[in-house]
Every structure is written in structure tokens, then in C-alpha cells.
Design a protein around this motif. Structure first.
Motif: not given
Length: 259
Positions: A20-24, A37-51, A161-169
Motif C-alpha cells: 500500500a505504501v512503498d519506500d516513501v 493527493i492521489g486516486f483511490s488506492g494510491a496509498g494516501k490514507s494508509t500513509l497518513i495512518r502511518l504518521i 499535528v493535525l492529520l486530516c483524512d479526506e475531511p471535505t469529501s
């Protein structure tokens, strides 16, 4: 403020292992607003949960405010997480609690005493202009008001720190402007570092200092949002930046199906 080095996260799916997240690698300076930013499945939500280690990386390190979170024990991780607020796409408010009680819940979990909880709840709701809605349940609030309660809840523990996962979707365009205005205000007035995940380029244009473009679990490009014209180099970034909608003709669709 936030530094990710070589972070990788894999999951096991029905078709086998998925990276899901590759050597970032990612660095977010203190007090900035970082868009992802990225399309669905790009790994962005997983990345923010890794923080905040809601997902623990399989490899790599996650440093927040000078501490490598991957190296601390669970008790210290819980303590550190109280200073990392999170806002979710669908608000995650408890329907049986009032706005004030939803905000207070985060403080109860953090072990804040009763007197301090009352003061912080009042302050957090005031920041998002919802002091008059303290005793109202979520069902009686608009979508924008519910998201502002979620922002107040995330602010209650005075995070750095404030992490926002698609807060306006989950809100309409007018409410999107309101939510982003409050996020920008807490960034500028309180100095809170924000990481915001979205698939909408107009959202990051409005609030972010820099945007990391993700594709296939990797950060493929960074774009600095300093007001100068954007010149993306990758195809995915060019597509995300050009947010106009173009409909394909019936002939194009037929040729695509035939191919």
C-alpha cells in the motif's frame, strides 16, 4: 516536524500481498500544511495512518516532533498520540453524545481532569464557532457543523499535528470552503502542522504549502504551492493538476472497449 524515511506498509489481500505504501520519504516542516493527493488506492490514507502509527510500518521510521514513534513502547506511543489530532472523512461522531460530549471524549481518554476538560471543550468549540451548539446532538447538526465538531475534538488535546483524512469529501462545495477556512485558521493562529489527504486538487490549492502526489504506493512528485504556475513532470500529477472534467465521446468509448 514530521519525517518519514523509507516507510513501507504491506497488506495481505484476497489476491495475495499488496504494497500500500512503498519506500516513501516525506518531510513536513513545522507549522506547514502538507497536501497528499492521489486516486483511490494510491496509498494516501494508509500513509497518513502511518504518521500516528494507527498502521505500523513493515519497514522504515516515522519521526514526529523529534521522536521516532516506531522505536517507543506502547505507553509512550499512546502519550505521543494525544498530541496528534485526527479528522476523518465521515466525522466519526457518537450519535448519543452532544457536540460538547463528543469533544470531551478525547480528553477523557487522555486522562484530563474534569475542570480542565470543561475549559478545553469550551475553547475548542469556540475556535470553530460552535459554542452555541454545545448541547446539540449530531443528528441536529448540518454536515459542515458535524465536521467542525470533529475539528474541535481533534483540537481539544492541544495537538502540535493535525492529520486530516479526506475531511471535505462528505460535504458540499460551500461547506468545503468553510471547513478549509477553519483548518487554515488553526494552522495560522495556533501554529499546528497539518497533513491533509484528498483527491481534489482544488482543496490542496486552497490550503497547502506543498503537495505530494501518490501513485501505486509511491510519492512520485512534489509540487510547491507558492502561487507560481505549476509545472508537473509526471503524467499522474499533470492529470491531478488539470482538474477540468472531459467527457469521452461514444466513439472513444467504443474504441476503448474494442481495444
Amino acid at each position: 516536524m514530521i519525517t518519514l524515511r523509507g516507510v513501507t506498509k504491506r497488506f495481505t489481500g484476497p489476491d495475495g500481498p499488496l504494497t500500500a505504501v512503498d519506500d516513501v520519504d516525506l518531510h513536513v516542516p513545522r507549522g506547514s500544511v502538507q497536501g497528499i493527493i492521489g486516486f483511490s488506492g494510491a496509498g494516501k490514507s494508509t500513509l497518513i495512518r502511518l504518521i500516528n502509527l494507527l498502521e505500523r510500518p513493515d519497514s522504515g521510521t516515522v519521526e514526529v516532533d523529534g521522536t521516532d514513534l516506531t522505536a517507543v513502547d506502547e505507553a509512550e506511543l499512546r502519550r505521543r498520540r494525544t498530541k496528534i489530532g485526527m479528522i476523518f472523512q465521515h466525522f466519526n461522531l457518537l450519535a448519543n453524545l452532544t457536540a460538547a460530549q463528543n469533544v470531551e471524549l478525547a480528553l477523557r481518554i487522555a486522562g484530563v481532569d474534569k475542570a480542565a476538560r470543561a475549559a478545553r471543550v469550551a475553547e475548542a468549540l469556540a475556535v470553530v464557532d460552535l459554542a452555541d451548539k454545545a448541547d446539540v446532538h449530531p443528528a441536529k447538526l448540518s454536515g459542515g457543523q458535524q465536521q467542525r465538531v470533529a475539528i474541535a475534538r481533534a483540537l481539544a488535546n492541544e495537538p502540535s499535528v493535525l492529520l486530516c483524512d479526506e475531511p471535505t469529501s462528505a460535504v458540499d462545495p460551500r461547506t468545503t470552503v468553510s471547513v478549509l477556512s477553519y483548518l487554515k485558521e488553526v494552522n495560522e493562529r495556533l501554529g499546528i502542522t497539518i497533513v491533509l489527504v484528498t483527491h481534489e486538487m482544488n482543496v490542496v490549492r486552497a490550503i497547502a504549502d506543498d503537495v505530494a502526489v501518490m501513485d501505486g504506493g509511491k510519492v512520485v512528485e512534489h509540487l510547491e504551492l507558492d502561487g507560481s504556475p505549476l509545472r508537473p513532470e509526471t503524467e499522474i500529477a499533470r492529470f491531478m493538476v488539470d482538474d477540468r472534467i472531459r467527457l469521452r465521446s461514444g466513439r472513444d468509448l467504443e474504441e476503448s472497449r474494442a481495444g
